[in-house]
Every structure is written in structure tokens, then in C-alpha cells.
Design an enzyme around this catalytic site. Structure first.
Site, PDB file in Angstrom:
ATOM      1  N   VAL A   1      34.279 125.008  79.170  1.00 29.63           N
ATOM      2  CA  VAL A   1      34.241 125.963  77.543  1.00 29.63           C
ATOM      3  C   VAL A   1      32.720 126.437  77.743  1.00 29.63           C
ATOM      4  O   VAL A   1      31.774 125.332  76.079  1.00 29.63           O
ATOM      5  CB  VAL A   1      35.061 126.157  76.850  1.00 29.63           C
ATOM      6  CG1 VAL A   1      35.036 126.623  75.543  1.00 29.63           C
ATOM      7  CG2 VAL A   1      36.022 125.525  77.386  1.00 29.63           C
ATOM      8  N   PRO A   2      31.693 127.563  78.313  1.00 32.87           N
ATOM      9  CA  PRO A   2      30.735 127.352  78.089  1.00 32.87           C
ATOM     10  C   PRO A   2      29.457 127.631  77.279  1.00 32.87           C
ATOM     11  O   PRO A   2      29.232 128.841  77.106  1.00 32.87           O
ATOM     12  CB  PRO A   2      29.960 128.409  79.462  1.00 32.87           C
ATOM     13  CG  PRO A   2      31.565 128.861  79.202  1.00 32.87           C
ATOM     14  CD  PRO A   2      32.996 128.531  78.325  1.00 32.87           C
ATOM     15  N   CYS A   3      29.423 126.300  76.091  1.00 35.08           N
ATOM     16  CA  CYS A   3      28.222 126.610  74.983  1.00 35.08           C
ATOM     17  C   CYS A   3      27.073 126.772  74.731  1.00 35.08           C
ATOM     18  O   CYS A   3      26.403 127.662  74.481  1.00 35.08           O
ATOM     19  CB  CYS A   3      28.908 125.438  73.971  1.00 35.08           C
ATOM     20  SG  CYS A   3      29.129 124.223  74.597  1.00 35.08           S
ATOM     21  N   HIS A   4      26.920 126.311  76.669  1.00 38.44           N
ATOM     22  CA  HIS A   4      25.319 126.854  77.004  1.00 38.44           C
ATOM     23  C   HIS A   4      25.204 128.357  77.400  1.00 38.44           C
ATOM     24  O   HIS A   4      23.935 128.985  77.154  1.00 38.44           O
ATOM     25  CB  HIS A   4      24.791 125.793  78.592  1.00 38.44           C
ATOM     26  CG  HIS A   4      26.213 125.887  79.709  1.00 38.44           C
ATOM     27  ND1 HIS A   4      27.319 125.554  79.988  1.00 38.44           N
ATOM     28  CD2 HIS A   4      25.776 127.118  80.525  1.00 38.44           C
ATOM     29  CE1 HIS A   4      27.516 127.056  80.835  1.00 38.44           C
ATOM     30  NE2 HIS A   4      26.925 127.219  80.939  1.00 38.44           N
TER      31      HIS A   4
END
Length: 155
Positions: free
Chosen positions: A88-91
Site C-alpha cells: 500500500v504505496p505510501c512512498h
């Protein structure tokens, strides 16, 4: 790998329609989000929305906050405590100016690059997805704002 099998990281997938289901991998994470025992309803909503930011694109804390009718700080807190990273791409969430902002709870206002911080990891993840940066470390391209709250529960 043949040329036909090579994926262009800059080419986006065709847009999903509201009626088409999310890919199987995304469905897996939507299920994990919905079943996580300690997530608040707000954090569930943030992570479901974050899944709509495609690889090779980036957005900002403030853009997500506008979509969620929230605040950039609240979005940042949800990113900081994301138990599903990097899937879940918080980057993919950056500061308003396209700078890296924080990552894994670390937010440094340092101009030093390569100092062994989590920011280096965030930059590399984005580069691996095809995001490019200018000489001052700001992401190039347009901020993604085509959010969709995937797996939104029926009311």
C-alpha cells in the site's frame, strides 16, 4: 524476456471504471485493510484511496487531503503508521513542492542526499517505478489527483 513482454514503467494501465473490479493483488490488500484489527475508519479510507495511485505516479499529502476532505497532517500521520507498506504505496505521497517529505516516520529538512536515511529508500522506490527527479530532488511530472476509494464499503 521478449520485447512484447517488457513493461514500459511510464505507460499507465488503462483507467478502471467504477464497475470494473480492482486487480486480484489489490483485492488482497483491500481485504487486509478491511480486516485489520486496529485501523480507524479514517485510516482504512486513506489506504483504500492510496491504492488508486498507480506505479510511476506520485501525489501529495495535500492532494489526498483535499480528496478526503481532511488535512495534510492527518494524511501524513496515516502514511507514517502504514502497516501495509510498501504494497500500500505510501512512498508515492510527497510534499506539496514535489520534495520527498517524510518516510517511515522520518521527516528531515536536510539538503544532504545520501545520508543513509529512509528518504533514500523512498527516492529509490519511486525511481524504480519510473519517477524522475530534478537536480534539487523534486519529483518531475504532474501530481496524480485521479483518486478513487477502492473497495469502498456499501452504505
Amino acid at each position: 524476456m521478449s520485447t512484447a513482454e517488457t513493461k514500459d514503467p511510464h505507460k499507465e494501465s488503462p483507467p478502471r471504471t467504477q464497475s470494473s473490479p480492482p486487480p486480484i493483488q489489490t483485492q488482497k490488500f483491500l481485504r487486509r485493510i478491511s480486516l485489520h484489527p486496529t485501523l480507524t475508519p479514517y485510516r482504512r479510507r486513506v489506504y483504500r484511496t492510496l491504492l488508486s495511485v498507480p506505479p510511476g505516479r506520485w501525489t501529495t499529502y495535500s492532494a489526498m487531503a483535499t480528496y478526503l476532505n481532511s488535512s495534510a497532517r492527518a494524511v501524513g500521520n496515516a502514511m507514517r503508521t502504514n502497516p501495509f507498506a510498501p504494497e500500500v504505496p505510501c512512498h508515492r505521497v510527497l510534499a506539496a513542492d514535489g520534495g520527498l517529505g517524510g518516510y517511515k516516520g522520518e521527516w528531515r529538512v536536510s539538503k544532504h542526499i545520501g545520508n543513509g536515511t529512509f528518504r533514500d529508500e523512498k527516492r529509490q522506490r519511486l525511481r524504480d517505478e519510473g519517477v524522475e527527479f530534478d537536480e534539487s530532488g523534486k519529483a518531475l511530472g504532474e501530481c496524480f489527483t485521479g483518486f478513487e476509494e477502492l473497495g469502498k464499503p456499501a452504505r
